[in-house]
Design an enzyme around this catalytic site. Structure first.
Site, short mmCIF file in Angstrom:
data_model
loop_
_atom_site.label_atom_id
_atom_site.label_comp_id
_atom_site.label_asym_id
_atom_site.label_seq_id
_atom_site.Cartn_x
_atom_site.Cartn_y
_atom_site.Cartn_z
N ARG A 100 1.05 -1.35 -0.05
CA ARG A 100 -0.59 -0.38 0.30
C ARG A 100 1.11 0.99 0.44
O ARG A 100 1.80 1.50 0.98
CB ARG A 100 -0.96 -0.06 1.55
CG ARG A 100 -1.97 1.32 1.49
CD ARG A 100 -2.91 0.91 0.17
NE ARG A 100 -4.05 2.09 0.87
CZ ARG A 100 -4.69 2.13 -0.28
NH1 ARG A 100 -5.29 1.76 -0.76
NH2 ARG A 100 -6.19 2.98 -0.33
N THR A 372 -8.92 0.46 -10.55
CA THR A 372 -8.63 0.06 -9.84
C THR A 372 -8.52 -1.76 -10.40
O THR A 372 -9.33 -2.18 -11.37
CB THR A 372 -8.76 -0.32 -7.61
OG1 THR A 372 -8.62 0.62 -7.81
CG2 THR A 372 -8.55 -1.50 -7.06
N ASN A 392 -5.98 3.94 -7.64
CA ASN A 392 -7.67 5.03 -6.78
C ASN A 392 -8.44 5.39 -8.08
O ASN A 392 -8.71 4.35 -9.33
CB ASN A 392 -6.75 5.75 -6.10
CG ASN A 392 -8.00 6.42 -4.81
OD1 ASN A 392 -9.41 5.40 -5.13
ND2 ASN A 392 -8.67 7.55 -4.67
N SER A 443 -7.63 1.11 3.38
CA SER A 443 -7.81 0.86 1.68
C SER A 443 -9.14 -0.54 1.81
O SER A 443 -9.52 -0.60 3.31
CB SER A 443 -7.60 -0.13 1.27
OG SER A 443 -7.00 -0.81 -0.11
N SER A 444 -10.63 -0.55 0.76
CA SER A 444 -11.77 -1.29 1.06
C SER A 444 -10.59 -3.06 0.11
O SER A 444 -11.80 -3.49 -0.15
CB SER A 444 -12.57 -0.68 0.53
OG SER A 444 -12.61 0.45 0.62
N GLY A 463 -13.87 -1.28 -7.23
CA GLY A 463 -14.66 -0.58 -7.44
C GLY A 463 -14.90 -0.10 -5.72
O GLY A 463 -16.28 0.51 -4.76
N GLY A 464 -14.34 0.69 -5.28
CA GLY A 464 -13.86 1.58 -4.06
C GLY A 464 -14.28 0.80 -3.35
O GLY A 464 -14.55 -0.33 -2.79
O1 DON Z 1 -8.06 1.58 -1.58
C1 DON Z 1 -9.58 1.46 -1.78
O2 DON Z 1 -9.79 0.80 -1.24
C2 DON Z 1 -9.78 2.85 -2.88
N1 DON Z 1 -8.36 3.12 -3.66
C3 DON Z 1 -9.56 1.63 -4.37
C4 DON Z 1 -10.65 2.43 -5.09
C5 DON Z 1 -11.33 1.93 -6.66
O3 DON Z 1 -11.27 0.13 -6.31
C6 DON Z 1 -11.43 2.19 -7.16
N2 DON Z 1 -12.72 1.37 -8.02
N3 DON Z 1 -13.68 1.86 -8.63
#
Ligand code: DON
Length: 561
Positions: A100, A372, A392, A443-444, A463-464
């Site tokens: 990370r 991502t 990100n 992070s997710s 997917g954030g």
């Molecule tokens: O680490 C994380 O949780 C985010 N930076 C992930 C971002 C992500 O999956 C974007 N996709 N839509």
């Protein structure tokens, strides 16, 4: 006598068969095939090429990571970070490589506030100030040196070749580039690398990245020092600072990959192994599954199931906001949050007839993007890799550092810029995830293994904030006996505590169900677009068969051979 013999023989045979089956498993039965599912065909192919050359799953993971860094600049890259969940077949050892990004040492909690103390959201999304110190290059080296069989030069070869020769723009690329067009246009090196005469290139146009090929070469030849020290490091620091960032040479020289013990737990006879902090994924998934276990989820009616699932999500994301952050900086109560008794306690607080309102309504906007990336690998020895990687937002911070080909991440937005102020995914956070120099942002990302008596699954998705609930829905599909095609394509819904709405793909829940849940006090937000890009591999231990699936929402490729 014959009758006696017959009645005696049948159970004896079944006992022998049973014993053979189990002993095969215990003796470490091997998969009949290897499998790779990734978000891009070129990456899947490169991984198989490495396996054919005698590399193991970890070698393939290096090649796949590097190719994705070249062909999916909107999703991951050398300028980004990620988590690689590993299982070594020879001794069952499992670990999570934490690559990370870290906040630069000069970062501080008020970095993105204006003089009035208000968050200036754009500052943590566009431009060099949004970039954390990358972890992918260090992870590639670490993975090769500690787990691989082939040399880094061999493993980076496919990525170097594609960076030099170019890859063809597709509609997916065009969509992502259109979304980030203004910021790409604003930085000369970015426009040069990713656009054509300042505009989104047409399908079929070749994106060549000679500087990136050189950077990969430096990494292959000099290992960690090729990126984090010396000439390239100087170029990165100069470029970042010239674009308004705060990196120093010390930031780069200090970067380390950390191996962390994965989060583990059980649900309905399945063993879950998932991402540890600084990811929130493993903990949140186990909190939710413990709640479901307590409430006998499989036995509930459909409206009750959906209600309970949403209430469990709400509670896990509330805890995420309160407790989770970089374990090297804050005490994360992992034992407590993943303990079945804690889940049972949360379950008791759920009213089976009414939604529990989250404390306040935040009208956060949240991206519906699929940036991502995730890939899943199984080799013929049974070694496994689940990896989720990110820069990100699509095309990260939008800044390519001149002379390096490295596109900067904007992962700093995953910190909580101010208590209770939502980030780009609508996630809120507090002290545990406040910005601090050298800290990893929460992070997710949730690379995960799931094992039941018969099958071993490897899965994950971008997917954030919705990553966690997507993986969860995949696990629940598996618990019901369905295969990987169902996990990756199933319509999705999501609740994250704040905003207090069920976000859903258009066909995720029926009108009748929505009516019933609305009557219980739930709010809905149908989404315009589908979300996620799940990549899954499954190995059936009893038959040896291997299957893999790539999310139909993306352009990825799942291949067994
Ligand atoms: O680490 C994380 O949780 C985010 N930076 C992930 C971002 C992500 O999956 C974007 N996709 N839509």
């Amino acid at each position: 006598m014959t009758r006696v013999m017959r009645s005696f023989k049948a159970p004896l045979w079944s006992l022998i068969i049973l014993f053979c089956c189990y002993s095969q498993v215990w003796a470490g039965q091997k998969p009949a095939q290897a499998a790779i599912a990734s978000a891009h065909p070129l990456a899947t192919q490169a991984g198989h090429e490495i396996l054919r050359k005698g590399g193991n799953a970890f070698d393939a993971a290096v090649a796949v990571t590097a190719v994705l860094a070249v062909v999916e600049p909107y999703s991951s890259g050398l300028g980004g970070g990620g988590f690689w969940l590993l299982h070594r077949a020879s001794d069952g050892f499992q670990t999570m490589l934490d690559g990370r990004e870290r906040a630069p040492l000069a970062a501080h909690r008020d970095l993105y506030l204006d003089e009035q103390g208000e968050v200036v959201a754009q500052k943590s999304i566009d431009g060099a100030l949004a970039a954390g110190i990358p972890g992918v290059p260090a992870a590639l080296v670490h993975l090769t040196e500690n787990y691989g069989k082939l040399s880094l030069t061999e493993l980076l070869q496919p990525a170097m070749a594609i960076a030099a020769k170019g890859f063809a723009v597709d509609e997916y690329y065009r969509r992502m580039a259109s979304w980030r067009l203004p910021v790409l246009q604003a930085h000369e090196a970015s426009a040069q690398q990713f656009l054509l005469q300042g505009e989104v290139p047409p399908a079929g146009h070749l994106i060549k990245q000679p500087d990136l090929a050189d950077t990969l070469k430096a990494l292959a030849e000099r290992g960690i020092d090729g990126f984090y020290r010396g000439e390239l490091a100087q170029r990165l620091v100069d470029g970042v600072r010239a674009a308004g960032g705060i990196w120093t040479l010390q930031d780069l020289a200090d970067y380390r990959v950390v191996e962390r013990r994965p989060i583990t737990g059980h649900y309905q006879g399945m063993r879950i192994t998932s991402a540890a902090p600084p990811s929130s994924g493993g903990i949140a998934i186990l909190t939710i599954l413990n709640i479901l276990q307590e409430l006998n989820y499989p036995d509930l009616s459909e409206p009750q199931r959906t209600h309970v699932l949403v209430e469990a999500m709400r509670r896990a994301y509330r805890d995420r906001a309160e407790y989770l952050g970089d374990p090297d900086f804050v005490q994360v109560p992992v034992e407590k949050l993943t303990h079945p008794l804690y889940g049972a306690g949360l379950a008791r607080g759920i009213d089976l007839q009414r939604a529990t309102p989250s404390q306040s309504q935040h009208q956060a906007t949240s991206t519906e993007g699929q940036d991502t990336t995730h890939f899943s690998i199984l080799d013929r020895q049974g070694n496994r890799v689940a990896a989720t990687l990110s820069i990100n937002y699509p095309f990260g911070a939008g800044v390519v550092v001149p002379g390096t080909g490295v596109l900067l991440n904007d992962e700093m937005d995953d910190f909580s810029a101010s208590p209770g102020v939502p980030n780009v995914y609508g996630l809120v956070g507090g002290e545990a995830n406040a910005i601090e120099g050298g800290k990893r942002m929460l992070s997710s990302m949730t690379p995960t293994f799931v094992e039941d008596a018969q099958r071993i699954a490897i899965l994950g998705t971008p997917g954030g904030s919705r990553i966690i609930t997507m993986v969860l829905l995949g696990i629940l599909e598996m618990a019901e006996g369905r295969g990987p095609q169902a996990w990756v394509s199933r319509p999705r819904f999501h609740h994250q505590y704040l905003p207090d709405v069920i976000q859903m793909e258009a066909d995720a829940l029926s009108e009748t169900l929505i009516g019933q849940l609305t009557g219980m006090g739930h709010n809905f937000k149908p989404l315009k677009n589908r979300y996620g890009n799940m990549q899954a591999v499954v190995w059936d231990k009893s038959s040896g068969q291997v299957d893999a699936a790539s999310d139909p929402r993306g352009v990825g490729m799942a291949k067994t051979e």
